[in-house]
Structure formats: C-alpha cells, structure tokens
Write an enzyme that holds these catalytic residues in place. Structure first.
Site, PDB file in Angstrom:
ATOM      1  CG  ASP A  86      -0.472   0.267   2.512  1.00  0.00           C
ATOM      2  OD1 ASP A  86       0.757   0.511   2.630  1.00  0.00           O
ATOM      3  OD2 ASP A  86      -1.252   0.270   3.476  1.00  0.00           O
ATOM      4  N   GLY A 138       1.679  -1.004   6.260  1.00  0.00           N
ATOM      5  CA  GLY A 138       2.349  -0.346   7.383  1.00  0.00           C
ATOM      6  C   GLY A 138       2.837  -1.345   8.414  1.00  0.00           C
ATOM      7  N   GLY A 166      -2.965  -5.768   8.073  1.00  0.00           N
ATOM      8  CA  GLY A 166      -4.188  -5.592   7.282  1.00  0.00           C
ATOM      9  C   GLY A 166      -4.112  -6.301   5.939  1.00  0.00           C
ATOM     10  CG  HIS A 204       7.286 -26.258  11.136  1.00  0.00           C
ATOM     11  ND1 HIS A 204       7.422 -26.295  12.498  1.00  0.00           N
ATOM     12  CD2 HIS A 204       8.351 -26.951  10.636  1.00  0.00           C
ATOM     13  CE1 HIS A 204       8.512 -26.976  12.830  1.00  0.00           C
ATOM     14  NE2 HIS A 204       9.099 -27.377  11.711  1.00  0.00           N
ATOM     15  CG  ASN A 205       3.256 -22.435   9.701  1.00  0.00           C
ATOM     16  OD1 ASN A 205       4.129 -21.638  10.057  1.00  0.00           O
ATOM     17  ND2 ASN A 205       2.699 -23.281  10.564  1.00  0.00           N
ATOM     18  CG  HIS A 264       5.448 -29.729   9.820  1.00  0.00           C
ATOM     19  ND1 HIS A 264       5.236 -29.290  11.101  1.00  0.00           N
ATOM     20  CD2 HIS A 264       6.740 -30.147   9.768  1.00  0.00           C
ATOM     21  CE1 HIS A 264       6.347 -29.410  11.800  1.00  0.00           C
ATOM     22  NE2 HIS A 264       7.276 -29.935  11.019  1.00  0.00           N
TER      23      HIS A 264
END
Ligand code: RB5
Length: 147
Positions: free
Chosen positions: A8, A66, A70, A98-99, A133
C-alpha cells in the site's frame, strides 16, 4: 520462480527495494502495485496478490503495508492462501518449513530495508518439510472447506 509483490502507500519505497533485491537474486517479480504514494486501500492489493498466487500465475507472494497485518488479513480470505506476517527471519523461515505459507507479509513501519531483505531471503530459501506438518496444513485447508 515467479513472485507476486504488492503493497500500500506506506510501502512504496520498500516494495521497490525488495523488488530490486529479488530481481538481483534471479526471481521473476510481478508487481501488482501501487506505483505511486497516493493513499490506497490495502485490502485491494492483498486480494490481487493472493489471487495471483492462488490461481497459479505466481508461485509465492510478498505483501507489505504499514504493519503487514491488514494486507495479510485480506490475503488470507482468498481460498488456498496462507499469508504469514513476519517481522524477523526465523518466523519467515518457519512459516515455509512448517506452515507452507505461500505469502510473506511484513510492515514497512516495522522493519527496515536490510532486515526486510533478510526476512524475504529466509522465506524464499526454505521449503515446506511436509511429513507431520502436512496433516496440520491439511487441517487449515479443511477449515476453509467447512465455511
Ligand atoms: C495505513 O495507514 C495502514 O493502516 C496500513 O498500511 C496497514 O498498516 C494496515 O494494517
């Protein structure tokens, strides 16, 4: 590998720095904007980058606002997206290992440009470990299917 990047207005400069860094490292970077510092709404850019990754146009994404919060919240609304906000390299690496995070987010008002480069490098150098995982990532995907 194709990397989608979006931001942004708070992160125009940092987006350019990261783009240049990624290009120097040999990645093909697709910039989804914005291209000037006029105030914009981060959910739009979060969604656009998330759709590019979820749809397969790009393999991974980088989002900067920022705080990184968001824009990652918006990205995570797109099915198939696992966007992780990381303010240091360790979490960035683990989010891949892991994710199986497919989007990295961070805040231009939180991290400086050199730290941001280290965060991006750890994210891109790591690969999902699978194994135990995989089942947990599958559980996250199941939540999406149940809604
Ligand atoms: C913009 O002022 C700011 O709210 C945005 O960049 C981001 O930090 C939101 O999470």
């Amino acid at each position: 590998m194709k990397i989608a990047i979006g931001a942004d207005h708070t992160a125009i400069e940092l987006k350019e720095t990261i783009k240049q860094h990624l290009t120097q490292r040999g990645y093909d970077v697709v910039d989804y904007g914005p291209n000037n510092a006029q105030s914009v709404d981060y959910p739009h850019y979060g969604e656009v980058v998330a759709r590019a990754v979820a749809g397969g146009d790009c393999q991974l994404g980088v989002l900067i606002c920022g705080t990184g919060i968001g824009i990652s919240l918006a990205a995570n609304k797109v099915p198939g997206i696992r966007a992780a906000v990381c303010s240091e390299p360790y979490s960035a690496k683990m989010s891949r290992l892991h994710n199986d995070a497919n989007i990295l987010a961070f805040g231009a008002r939180v991290v400086g440009s050199e730290l941001a480069k280290m965060i991006v490098d750890e994210f891109l150098n790591a690969e999902f470990e699978g194994g135990r995982h995989q089942g947990r990532v599958d559980m996250i995907c199941d939540i999406e299917r149940r809604r």
